[in-house]
Design a protein around this motif. Structure first.
Motif, PDB file in Angstrom:
ATOM      1  N   ALA A 252       0.806  -1.225   0.000  1.00 23.90           N
ATOM      2  CA  ALA A 252       0.000   0.000   0.000  1.00 23.90           C
ATOM      3  C   ALA A 252       0.836   1.271   0.000  1.00 23.90           C
ATOM      4  O   ALA A 252       0.295   2.359  -0.192  1.00 23.90           O
ATOM      5  CB  ALA A 252      -0.918  -0.010   1.224  1.00 23.90           C
ATOM      6  N   HIS A 253       2.144   1.165   0.210  1.00 22.97           N
ATOM      7  CA  HIS A 253       2.954   2.380   0.390  1.00 22.97           C
ATOM      8  C   HIS A 253       2.970   3.219  -0.892  1.00 22.97           C
ATOM      9  O   HIS A 253       3.252   2.703  -1.978  1.00 22.97           O
ATOM     10  CB  HIS A 253       4.379   2.014   0.781  1.00 22.97           C
ATOM     11  N   PRO A 254       2.696   4.513  -0.791  1.00 19.72           N
ATOM     12  CA  PRO A 254       2.610   5.357  -1.992  1.00 19.72           C
ATOM     13  C   PRO A 254       3.933   5.519  -2.731  1.00 19.72           C
ATOM     14  O   PRO A 254       3.932   5.828  -3.930  1.00 19.72           O
ATOM     15  CB  PRO A 254       2.108   6.697  -1.452  1.00 19.72           C
ATOM     16  N   LYS A 255       5.067   5.324  -2.054  1.00 19.92           N
ATOM     17  CA  LYS A 255       6.363   5.484  -2.725  1.00 19.92           C
ATOM     18  C   LYS A 255       6.840   4.193  -3.391  1.00 19.92           C
ATOM     19  O   LYS A 255       7.841   4.211  -4.113  1.00 19.92           O
ATOM     20  CB  LYS A 255       7.423   5.969  -1.731  1.00 19.92           C
ATOM     21  N   VAL A 256       6.157   3.098  -3.166  1.00 19.06           N
ATOM     22  CA  VAL A 256       6.495   1.836  -3.821  1.00 19.06           C
ATOM     23  C   VAL A 256       5.837   1.814  -5.195  1.00 19.06           C
ATOM     24  O   VAL A 256       4.615   1.922  -5.316  1.00 19.06           O
ATOM     25  CB  VAL A 256       6.040   0.629  -2.980  1.00 19.06           C
ATOM     26  N   LYS A 257       6.632   1.677  -6.238  1.00 16.23           N
ATOM     27  CA  LYS A 257       6.131   1.782  -7.608  1.00 16.23           C
ATOM     28  C   LYS A 257       5.839   0.433  -8.252  1.00 16.23           C
ATOM     29  O   LYS A 257       5.191   0.369  -9.298  1.00 16.23           O
ATOM     30  CB  LYS A 257       7.149   2.528  -8.479  1.00 16.23           C
ATOM     31  N   LYS A 258       6.336  -0.619  -7.652  1.00 13.52           N
ATOM     32  CA  LYS A 258       6.104  -1.952  -8.210  1.00 13.52           C
ATOM     33  C   LYS A 258       6.116  -2.978  -7.084  1.00 13.52           C
ATOM     34  O   LYS A 258       6.880  -2.836  -6.122  1.00 13.52           O
ATOM     35  CB  LYS A 258       7.201  -2.279  -9.238  1.00 13.52           C
ATOM     36  N   VAL A 259       5.263  -3.990  -7.175  1.00 16.89           N
ATOM     37  CA  VAL A 259       5.226  -5.068  -6.188  1.00 16.89           C
ATOM     38  C   VAL A 259       5.445  -6.393  -6.896  1.00 16.89           C
ATOM     39  O   VAL A 259       4.806  -6.680  -7.914  1.00 16.89           O
ATOM     40  CB  VAL A 259       3.884  -5.099  -5.424  1.00 16.89           C
ATOM     41  N   ALA A 260       6.364  -7.189  -6.370  1.00 14.97           N
ATOM     42  CA  ALA A 260       6.592  -8.549  -6.859  1.00 14.97           C
ATOM     43  C   ALA A 260       6.292  -9.515  -5.716  1.00 14.97           C
ATOM     44  O   ALA A 260       6.790  -9.343  -4.604  1.00 14.97           O
ATOM     45  CB  ALA A 260       8.028  -8.721  -7.333  1.00 14.97           C
ATOM     46  N   PHE A 261       5.496 -10.520  -6.003  1.00 14.63           N
ATOM     47  CA  PHE A 261       5.066 -11.460  -4.960  1.00 14.63           C
ATOM     48  C   PHE A 261       5.154 -12.882  -5.477  1.00 14.63           C
ATOM     49  O   PHE A 261       4.766 -13.167  -6.616  1.00 14.63           O
ATOM     50  CB  PHE A 261       3.623 -11.156  -4.546  1.00 14.63           C
ATOM     51  N   THR A 262       5.648 -13.788  -4.646  1.00 17.40           N
ATOM     52  CA  THR A 262       5.576 -15.222  -4.901  1.00 17.40           C
ATOM     53  C   THR A 262       4.883 -15.868  -3.714  1.00 17.40           C
ATOM     54  O   THR A 262       5.277 -15.666  -2.561  1.00 17.40           O
ATOM     55  CB  THR A 262       6.972 -15.840  -5.084  1.00 17.40           C
ATOM     56  N   GLY A 263       3.838 -16.635  -4.003  1.00 17.53           N
ATOM     57  CA  GLY A 263       3.090 -17.270  -2.930  1.00 17.53           C
ATOM     58  C   GLY A 263       1.770 -17.830  -3.439  1.00 17.53           C
ATOM     59  O   GLY A 263       1.629 -18.162  -4.620  1.00 17.53           O
ATOM     60  N   SER A 264       0.797 -17.904  -2.564  1.00 16.02           N
ATOM     61  CA  SER A 264      -0.478 -18.519  -2.917  1.00 16.02           C
ATOM     62  C   SER A 264      -1.288 -17.631  -3.848  1.00 16.02           C
ATOM     63  O   SER A 264      -1.163 -16.406  -3.856  1.00 16.02           O
ATOM     64  CB  SER A 264      -1.297 -18.798  -1.650  1.00 16.02           C
ATOM     65  N   THR A 265      -2.148 -18.274  -4.624  1.00 16.35           N
ATOM     66  CA  THR A 265      -3.004 -17.534  -5.546  1.00 16.35           C
ATOM     67  C   THR A 265      -3.963 -16.620  -4.796  1.00 16.35           C
ATOM     68  O   THR A 265      -4.210 -15.474  -5.220  1.00 16.35           O
ATOM     69  CB  THR A 265      -3.786 -18.510  -6.441  1.00 16.35           C
ATOM     70  N   ALA A 266      -4.500 -17.073  -3.673  1.00  9.20           N
ATOM     71  CA  ALA A 266      -5.440 -16.245  -2.904  1.00  9.20           C
ATOM     72  C   ALA A 266      -4.769 -14.956  -2.433  1.00  9.20           C
ATOM     73  O   ALA A 266      -5.334 -13.863  -2.559  1.00  9.20           O
ATOM     74  CB  ALA A 266      -5.970 -17.042  -1.715  1.00  9.20           C
ATOM     75  N   THR A 267      -3.554 -15.073  -1.889  1.00  7.20           N
ATOM     76  CA  THR A 267      -2.839 -13.875  -1.432  1.00  7.20           C
ATOM     77  C   THR A 267      -2.437 -13.008  -2.617  1.00  7.20           C
ATOM     78  O   THR A 267      -2.491 -11.779  -2.548  1.00  7.20           O
ATOM     79  CB  THR A 267      -1.587 -14.275  -0.627  1.00  7.20           C
ATOM     80  N   GLY A 268      -2.060 -13.635  -3.730  1.00  6.44           N
ATOM     81  CA  GLY A 268      -1.701 -12.887  -4.927  1.00  6.44           C
ATOM     82  C   GLY A 268      -2.851 -12.038  -5.435  1.00  6.44           C
ATOM     83  O   GLY A 268      -2.661 -10.886  -5.845  1.00  6.44           O
ATOM     84  N   LYS A 269      -4.051 -12.573  -5.411  1.00  3.29           N
ATOM     85  CA  LYS A 269      -5.221 -11.805  -5.829  1.00  3.29           C
ATOM     86  C   LYS A 269      -5.438 -10.596  -4.919  1.00  3.29           C
ATOM     87  O   LYS A 269      -5.773  -9.498  -5.389  1.00  3.29           O
ATOM     88  CB  LYS A 269      -6.463 -12.698  -5.810  1.00  3.29           C
ATOM     89  N   HIS A 270      -5.242 -10.801  -3.627  1.00  2.00           N
ATOM     90  CA  HIS A 270      -5.401  -9.694  -2.678  1.00  2.00           C
ATOM     91  C   HIS A 270      -4.376  -8.595  -2.946  1.00  2.00           C
ATOM     92  O   HIS A 270      -4.716  -7.399  -2.962  1.00  2.00           O
ATOM     93  CB  HIS A 270      -5.263 -10.214  -1.249  1.00  2.00           C
ATOM     94  N   ILE A 271      -3.132  -8.994  -3.165  1.00  2.00           N
ATOM     95  CA  ILE A 271      -2.077  -8.013  -3.442  1.00  2.00           C
ATOM     96  C   ILE A 271      -2.370  -7.261  -4.741  1.00  2.00           C
ATOM     97  O   ILE A 271      -2.196  -6.042  -4.829  1.00  2.00           O
ATOM     98  CB  ILE A 271      -0.711  -8.718  -3.506  1.00  2.00           C
ATOM     99  N   TYR A 272      -2.831  -7.987  -5.737  1.00  2.00           N
ATOM    100  CA  TYR A 272      -3.148  -7.372  -7.034  1.00  2.00           C
ATOM    101  C   TYR A 272      -4.227  -6.304  -6.874  1.00  2.00           C
ATOM    102  O   TYR A 272      -4.138  -5.194  -7.428  1.00  2.00           O
ATOM    103  CB  TYR A 272      -3.607  -8.472  -7.985  1.00  2.00           C
ATOM    104  N   GLN A 273      -5.249  -6.633  -6.096  1.00  2.00           N
ATOM    105  CA  GLN A 273      -6.334  -5.678  -5.868  1.00  2.00           C
ATOM    106  C   GLN A 273      -5.853  -4.465  -5.084  1.00  2.00           C
ATOM    107  O   GLN A 273      -6.210  -3.318  -5.399  1.00  2.00           O
ATOM    108  CB  GLN A 273      -7.475  -6.371  -5.124  1.00  2.00           C
ATOM    109  N   GLN A 274      -5.019  -4.700  -4.082  1.00  2.00           N
ATOM    110  CA  GLN A 274      -4.532  -3.601  -3.260  1.00  2.00           C
ATOM    111  C   GLN A 274      -3.599  -2.695  -4.061  1.00  2.00           C
ATOM    112  O   GLN A 274      -3.676  -1.464  -3.969  1.00  2.00           O
ATOM    113  CB  GLN A 274      -3.806  -4.148  -2.031  1.00  2.00           C
ATOM    114  N   ALA A 275      -2.722  -3.293  -4.869  1.00  2.00           N
ATOM    115  CA  ALA A 275      -1.785  -2.506  -5.672  1.00  2.00           C
ATOM    116  C   ALA A 275      -2.505  -1.705  -6.752  1.00  2.00           C
ATOM    117  O   ALA A 275      -2.037  -0.637  -7.170  1.00  2.00           O
ATOM    118  CB  ALA A 275      -0.747  -3.427  -6.303  1.00  2.00           C
ATOM    119  N   ALA A 276      -3.645  -2.214  -7.206  1.00  2.00           N
ATOM    120  CA  ALA A 276      -4.385  -1.528  -8.259  1.00  2.00           C
ATOM    121  C   ALA A 276      -4.884  -0.156  -7.814  1.00  2.00           C
ATOM    122  O   ALA A 276      -5.068   0.740  -8.650  1.00  2.00           O
ATOM    123  CB  ALA A 276      -5.569  -2.381  -8.708  1.00  2.00           C
TER     124      ALA A 276
END
Length: 513
Positions: A252-276
């Motif tokens: 969620a940090h505003p200064k982070v311009k890109k997020v890379a994640f390896t893990g479960s699909t459920a958590t990946g979907k959550h991260i994708y939605q939050q980063a969007a």
């Protein structure tokens, strides 16, 4: 005082947290007799520091179920400090704007420093994760190879000249994104660290990375080499902690311009939605339920060994594990007989025994999940051919498990178990096996075993998977991209494709008088 049963319950549910004045390094003696100093702090600005709240959490040895040590637990304020350090390093002249060759040189030096200490590094990985020492050595060699390979891309990240006629001069250039947030899993702690850090650094970005809470030790250990490699302060920052706190704060940090994640699909979907919400660039390497197809003309002895490698390597805790085997009907019975014998010959046990192939599962939670799926499979009517039970009375060990007589709608066929459990299904035709192989929400990998190369290529073209291995499995190379289709993720690790994840294209068009 808590009983042993109560202590294990709390460890399983949240990993006990303490307020502590923990030293920033603690001595550890490894089971193979090697001794080293384990960093315990957060790594920010090229220094190990305590977390702001001085809160720590324990790290458990999955082989003995005993505590290894404590490390400092980061919180939101620690992420903010780390991101600001990374942002300052990116904005200055010390990293993103230097000669790219210097970045490559630093990354290559980092690989060399790890290489000089690789036996200790591999031993830490086995201690923390539970994987067999030979598997850990293989991981560390892949880390070294990839860092060296990525270093070679540093001064080769080019744009292109575009012919738009005589009135304009037009070209493109690739530029880094800025601060990259990275969240890595517990099954390949150091390898995932390398797959994330290397492409970010070589392209001129800076990093704030969260280790998995159950396996933070190897990433912290190798991070001490970063300043010695010539990487400036703030370029790489490591914040150990828990996903719901540190992972959320990074995403969620505003200064982070890109997020890379390896893990479960459920958590990946959550991260994708939050980063969007802030339109961050995102790459996700997620779950899998990969098919491993054996044709009647395959060399069955080699195919059996590839199936073993595909499902029991790293204790089955592999996102691309070949957990669904499909065997042509005419050789099904013979294949099952040979696979059963081979599975029962897999040595399970102490990761530091050189003859061990399958070490411990990484946590009590994962052990419980695997055994739960064994019971689900039995309840669904599948035949338990071998395994399906805990191995030993201490440590998170599971016997290699095979289920036969499965139907495609069974949960053990559809859902990712992430352990040493494989299902076997027979097929008659190519069309039938393609339909079954593709009948999954995932699409990370697939295996094909045949002596008919024409058939192999045709099947590879039709299987919906990001990686297809032919007459091999789990066969990674630092120049070959890795990533998934469908619910298995977005983007690619390794190869030139990884560079695309960490750059953006700027077009320049100048009018010519």
């Amino acid at each position: 005082m808590l009983s042993r049963t109560s202590t294990k319950f709390f460890r399983k549910s949240l990993q006990i947290r303490y307020f502590s004045q923990l030293p920033l390094k603690v001595p550890i003696k490894l089971p193979n007799g090697l001794e080293y100093e384990q960093p315990t702090g957060l790594f920010i600005n090229n220094k190990f520091v305590p977390s702001q709240q001085h809160k720590t959490f324990e790290v458990i040895n999955p082989t003995t179920e005993e505590e290894i040590c404590h490390v400092y637990e980061g919180r939101e304020e620690d992420v903010d400090i780390a991101v600001n350090a990374a942002d300052k390093a990116f904005s200055g002249d010390s990293w993103s704007r230097i000669d790219p060759f210097e970045r490559g040189t630093a990354l290559y030096r980092l690989a060399e420093l790890i290489e000089k200490d690789k036996e200790v590094v591999a031993s830490i990985e086995s201690l923390d994760n539970g994987k067999a020492i030979n598997s850990a050595r293989g991981d560390v060699q892949l880390v070294i190879n990839y860092l060296k390979s990525a270093a070679g891309f540093a001064d080769k990240i080019d744009g292109r000249l575009i012919n738009t006629g005589k009135t304009h001069f037009s070209y493109t250039k690739r530029e880094p994104l800025g601060v990259c947030g990275q969240i890595i899993p517990w099954n390949f702690p150091l390898l995932m660290w390398a797959w994330k850090v290397a492409p970010a650094l070589v392209t001129g970005n800076t990093v704030v990375l969260k280790t998995a809470e159950s396996t933070p030790l190897s990433a912290l250990y190798v991070s001490q080499f970063i300043p010695h490699a010539g990487v400036p302060p703030g370029v790489v920052n490591i914040v150990s902690g828990f996903g719901k706190i540190v992972g959320e704060a990074i995403t969620a940090h505003p200064k982070v311009k890109k997020v890379a994640f390896t893990g479960s699909t459920a958590t990946g979907k959550h991260i994708y939605q939050q980063a969007a919400a802030s339109l961050k660039k995102v790459t996700l390497e997620l779950g899998g339920k990969s098919p491993n197809i054996v044709f009647a003309d395959a060399d069955l002895t080699k195919a059996v060994q590839n199936i073993i490698l595909g499902i029991y390597y790293n204790s089955g805790e592999v996102c691309c594990a070949g957990s669904r085997a499909y065997v042509e009907e005419s050789v099904y019975d013979k294949f099952v007989e040979e696979l059963k014998a081979a599975a029962e010959n897999v040595k399970v046990g102490n990761p530091f025994d050189e003859s061990t192939y399958q070490g411990a599962q990484t946590s009590q939670m994962q052990l419980d999940k695997i055994l739960k799926y064994v019971n689900i499979g039995k309840g669904e009517g599948a035949s338990l051919i071998t395994g399906g039970e805990r191995f030993g009375s201490k440590g998170y060990f599971v016997r290699p498990t095979i289920f036969g007589d499965v139907k495609e709608n069974m949960r053990i066929v559809k859902e990712e178990i992430f352990g040493p459990v494989i299902t076997i299904t027979k097929f008659k035709t190519v069309d039938e096996v393609i339909d079954m192989a593709n009948d999954s929400e995932y699409g990370l990998a697939a295996g094909i075993h045949t002596t008919n190369i024409n058939n192999a290529i045709k099947v590879a073209d039709r299987v919906k998977a990001g990686t297809v291995w032919i007459n091999t499995y789990n066969d990674f190379h630092h120049n070959v991209p890795f990533g998934g289709f469908n619910a298995s993720g977005l983007g690619r690790e390794m190869g030139t494709e990884a560079i695309d994840n960490y750059t953006q294209v700027k077009a320049v068009r100048a009018a010519i008088d």
